[in-house]
Design a protein around this motif. Structure first.
Motif, PDB file in Angstrom:
ATOM      1  N   VAL A 127      92.413 123.365  39.140  1.00  0.00           N
ATOM      2  CA  VAL A 127      91.467 124.315  39.728  1.00  0.00           C
ATOM      3  C   VAL A 127      90.223 123.648  40.293  1.00  0.00           C
ATOM      4  N   GLY A 128      89.998 122.376  39.986  1.00  0.00           N
ATOM      5  CA  GLY A 128      88.851 121.668  40.536  1.00  0.00           C
ATOM      6  C   GLY A 128      87.567 121.918  39.763  1.00  0.00           C
ATOM      7  N   ILE A 129      86.587 121.084  40.021  1.00  0.00           N
ATOM      8  CA  ILE A 129      85.303 121.172  39.332  1.00  0.00           C
ATOM      9  C   ILE A 129      84.612 122.501  39.584  1.00  0.00           C
ATOM     10  N   VAL A 130      84.662 122.969  40.818  1.00  0.00           N
ATOM     11  CA  VAL A 130      83.913 124.165  41.194  1.00  0.00           C
ATOM     12  C   VAL A 130      84.421 125.408  40.467  1.00  0.00           C
ATOM     13  N   ALA A 170      85.608 129.159  35.619  1.00  0.00           N
ATOM     14  CA  ALA A 170      86.265 130.468  35.640  1.00  0.00           C
ATOM     15  C   ALA A 170      87.464 130.492  34.702  1.00  0.00           C
ATOM     16  N   MET A 171      88.233 129.401  34.666  1.00  0.00           N
ATOM     17  CA  MET A 171      89.380 129.336  33.766  1.00  0.00           C
ATOM     18  C   MET A 171      88.949 129.192  32.310  1.00  0.00           C
ATOM     19  N   LEU A 172      87.778 128.665  32.084  1.00  0.00           N
ATOM     20  CA  LEU A 172      87.250 128.563  30.720  1.00  0.00           C
ATOM     21  C   LEU A 172      86.753 129.913  30.222  1.00  0.00           C
ATOM     22  N   ILE A 173      86.182 130.703  31.108  1.00  0.00           N
ATOM     23  CA  ILE A 173      85.513 131.932  30.700  1.00  0.00           C
ATOM     24  C   ILE A 173      86.382 133.175  30.860  1.00  0.00           C
ATOM     25  N   THR A 174      87.053 133.333  32.003  1.00  0.00           N
ATOM     26  CA  THR A 174      87.723 134.596  32.315  1.00  0.00           C
ATOM     27  C   THR A 174      88.861 134.955  31.361  1.00  0.00           C
ATOM     28  N   PRO A 175      89.840 134.051  31.081  1.00  0.00           N
ATOM     29  CA  PRO A 175      90.884 134.415  30.118  1.00  0.00           C
ATOM     30  C   PRO A 175      90.328 134.725  28.731  1.00  0.00           C
ATOM     31  N   ALA A 176      89.347 133.929  28.289  1.00  0.00           N
ATOM     32  CA  ALA A 176      88.745 134.161  26.975  1.00  0.00           C
ATOM     33  C   ALA A 176      87.980 135.484  26.943  1.00  0.00           C
ATOM     34  N   ALA A 177      87.311 135.822  28.043  1.00  0.00           N
ATOM     35  CA  ALA A 177      86.584 137.089  28.109  1.00  0.00           C
ATOM     36  C   ALA A 177      87.537 138.274  28.056  1.00  0.00           C
ATOM     37  N   ALA A 178      88.674 138.159  28.733  1.00  0.00           N
ATOM     38  CA  ALA A 178      89.679 139.225  28.688  1.00  0.00           C
ATOM     39  C   ALA A 178      90.226 139.379  27.271  1.00  0.00           C
ATOM     40  N   ASN A 216     100.979 129.499  50.783  1.00  0.00           N
ATOM     41  CA  ASN A 216     100.189 128.347  51.234  1.00  0.00           C
ATOM     42  C   ASN A 216      98.684 128.591  51.049  1.00  0.00           C
ATOM     43  N   LEU A 217      98.320 128.982  49.835  1.00  0.00           N
ATOM     44  CA  LEU A 217      96.928 129.246  49.507  1.00  0.00           C
ATOM     45  C   LEU A 217      96.352 128.096  48.684  1.00  0.00           C
ATOM     46  N   ALA A 218      95.042 128.022  48.618  1.00  0.00           N
ATOM     47  CA  ALA A 218      94.377 127.031  47.771  1.00  0.00           C
ATOM     48  C   ALA A 218      94.734 127.319  46.314  1.00  0.00           C
ATOM     49  N   SER A 219      95.292 126.332  45.630  1.00  0.00           N
ATOM     50  CA  SER A 219      95.822 126.549  44.288  1.00  0.00           C
ATOM     51  C   SER A 219      94.743 126.983  43.302  1.00  0.00           C
ATOM     52  N   GLY A 220      93.602 126.297  43.298  1.00  0.00           N
ATOM     53  CA  GLY A 220      92.542 126.626  42.361  1.00  0.00           C
ATOM     54  C   GLY A 220      92.049 128.051  42.535  1.00  0.00           C
ATOM     55  N   ALA A 221      91.810 128.438  43.772  1.00  0.00           N
ATOM     56  CA  ALA A 221      91.321 129.791  44.053  1.00  0.00           C
ATOM     57  C   ALA A 221      92.357 130.835  43.666  1.00  0.00           C
ATOM     58  N   ALA A 222      93.638 130.570  43.932  1.00  0.00           N
ATOM     59  CA  ALA A 222      94.701 131.521  43.592  1.00  0.00           C
ATOM     60  C   ALA A 222      94.795 131.723  42.082  1.00  0.00           C
ATOM     61  N   ILE A 223      94.698 130.651  41.325  1.00  0.00           N
ATOM     62  CA  ILE A 223      94.764 130.743  39.865  1.00  0.00           C
ATOM     63  C   ILE A 223      93.580 131.528  39.312  1.00  0.00           C
ATOM     64  N   VAL A 224      92.392 131.255  39.825  1.00  0.00           N
ATOM     65  CA  VAL A 224      91.191 131.949  39.351  1.00  0.00           C
ATOM     66  C   VAL A 224      91.249 133.439  39.686  1.00  0.00           C
ATOM     67  N   LEU A 225      91.715 133.777  40.886  1.00  0.00           N
ATOM     68  CA  LEU A 225      91.809 135.188  41.261  1.00  0.00           C
ATOM     69  C   LEU A 225      92.852 135.915  40.419  1.00  0.00           C
ATOM     70  N   ALA A 226      93.923 135.218  40.052  1.00  0.00           N
ATOM     71  CA  ALA A 226      94.925 135.820  39.163  1.00  0.00           C
ATOM     72  C   ALA A 226      94.302 136.123  37.805  1.00  0.00           C
ATOM     73  N   ALA A 227      93.514 135.188  37.285  1.00  0.00           N
ATOM     74  CA  ALA A 227      92.829 135.411  36.006  1.00  0.00           C
ATOM     75  C   ALA A 227      91.835 136.563  36.110  1.00  0.00           C
ATOM     76  N   THR A 228      91.136 136.644  37.237  1.00  0.00           N
ATOM     77  CA  THR A 228      90.164 137.722  37.441  1.00  0.00           C
ATOM     78  C   THR A 228      90.851 139.074  37.511  1.00  0.00           C
ATOM     79  N   MET A 269      99.722 123.915  30.820  1.00  0.00           N
ATOM     80  CA  MET A 269      98.895 123.236  29.827  1.00  0.00           C
ATOM     81  C   MET A 269      97.415 123.517  30.065  1.00  0.00           C
ATOM     82  N   VAL A 270      96.991 123.517  31.319  1.00  0.00           N
ATOM     83  CA  VAL A 270      95.593 123.814  31.633  1.00  0.00           C
ATOM     84  C   VAL A 270      95.244 125.243  31.219  1.00  0.00           C
ATOM     85  N   GLY A 271      96.144 126.176  31.490  1.00  0.00           N
ATOM     86  CA  GLY A 271      95.904 127.561  31.088  1.00  0.00           C
ATOM     87  C   GLY A 271      95.735 127.705  29.586  1.00  0.00           C
TER      88      GLY A 271
END
Length: 286
Positions: free
Chosen positions: A194-197, A201-209, A243-255, A22-24
């Motif tokens: 993904v957290g505030i920080v 990235a999730m707002l911009i990166t998928p839309a930019a792609a 066992n990685l940080a979820s927010g960082a893993a999701i953002v790197l996947a989008a990147t 849903m967040v994606g």
């Protein structure tokens, strides 16, 4: 296979998967309008501006949704008020207000005895999503998608040309704050994932792609939502498996997806542009 089996076996992973999907979707959809309006900095501002509202909500013992939305919308209004009633430009007012709001949030955090939950709000922990968080995210997603569907034409016109929108008699300023409210709600929905920080990235990166793949907004919205979903699921997989940080893993996947699109997009990809240049040079030489 182990991840798929775990999804069917563990309830917490099911909630994490649904929330991530849903967040994606909603980040991709709203991100399209943020990209077209050139408001990436505004997305960053709102994502940081919700921090004091979240912190105060924890202090008062209420759901962080209410404090975060109030704080985000109030900051958006303050940014608009300052830029419209002074010589200060819009980007400068954004910088002033979002840093002030973020600093206020840090001060409130230091006043709390425990910051464990707030740490997850900052950096995300989708594997710790509670049932209440999942339902809030689902509710926000339905509201955001319904709002975009109902006011698609108004958002379309004002995103490409606000002057034309005003000429058509559209309440341009009201639509702007309406979009800021939706942006705030999406930010709140993304806190646990993904957290505030990292939410910007999730707002911009998928839309930019998606922007590099098509010239039509309707198709861009669906592509951005799809890329957001793939990024969220892939990030959740790596987060759970390694066992990685979820927010960082999701953002790197989008990147990673963005990099692939940047290189191989049929119309705007770097590789295809280089091939076109070589063909032109070869034709000139011959």
């Amino acid at each position: 296979m182990e991840f798929i089996e775990a999804v069917f076996q563990y309830e917490f992973l099911q909630k994490a998967l649904l929330t991530s999907i849903m967040v994606g979707i909603i980040c991709g959809v709203i991100g399209c309008f943020i990209i077209l309006r050139g408001m990436a900095l505004m997305g960053d501002a709102i994502s940081h501006a919700v921090l004091p509202g979240v912190a105060i909500s924890y202090m008062l013992g209420i759901n962080f949704f209410f404090g975060a939305v109030f704080s985000g919308v109030l900051t958006a209004i303050a940014i608009g008020f300052i830029s419209q009633n002074s010589r200060i430009k819009h980007d400068t007012s954004i910088g002033i207000m979002f840093t002030a709001a973020f600093a206020a949030g840090i001060i409130v955090i230091t006043m709390l005895k425990s910051s464990t939950d707030l740490y997850h709000i900052l950096f995300g922990n989708v594997l710790a999503v509670r049932a209440s968080d999942m339902w809030i995210t689902l509710g926000i997603g339905i509201v955001v998608l319904a709002a975009v569907y109902l006011f698609y034409k108004e958002l379309l016109v004002t995103s490409f040309d606000e002057t034309m929108g005003a000429a058509y008699g559209l309440p341009v300023r009201m639509i702007h704050y309406f979009l800021m409210t939706l942006l705030t709600m999406v930010t709140v929905a993304s806190l646990q994932t993904v957290g505030i920080v990292l939410v910007v990235a999730m707002l911009i990166t998928p839309a930019a792609a998606a922007y590099l793949l098509t010239d039509r907004l309707s198709i861009m919205i669906f592509l951005a939502a799809g890329i957001g979903v793939v990024s969220s699921v892939a990030g959740l997989y790596f987060s759970f498996t390694y066992n990685l940080a979820s927010g960082a893993a999701i953002v790197l996947a989008a990147t990673a997806i963005f990099i692939l699109v940047f290189l191989f997009s049929p119309k705007h990809g770097l590789l295809w542009k280089m091939l076109k240049v070589r063909k032109k040079r070869a034709s000139l030489v011959s």
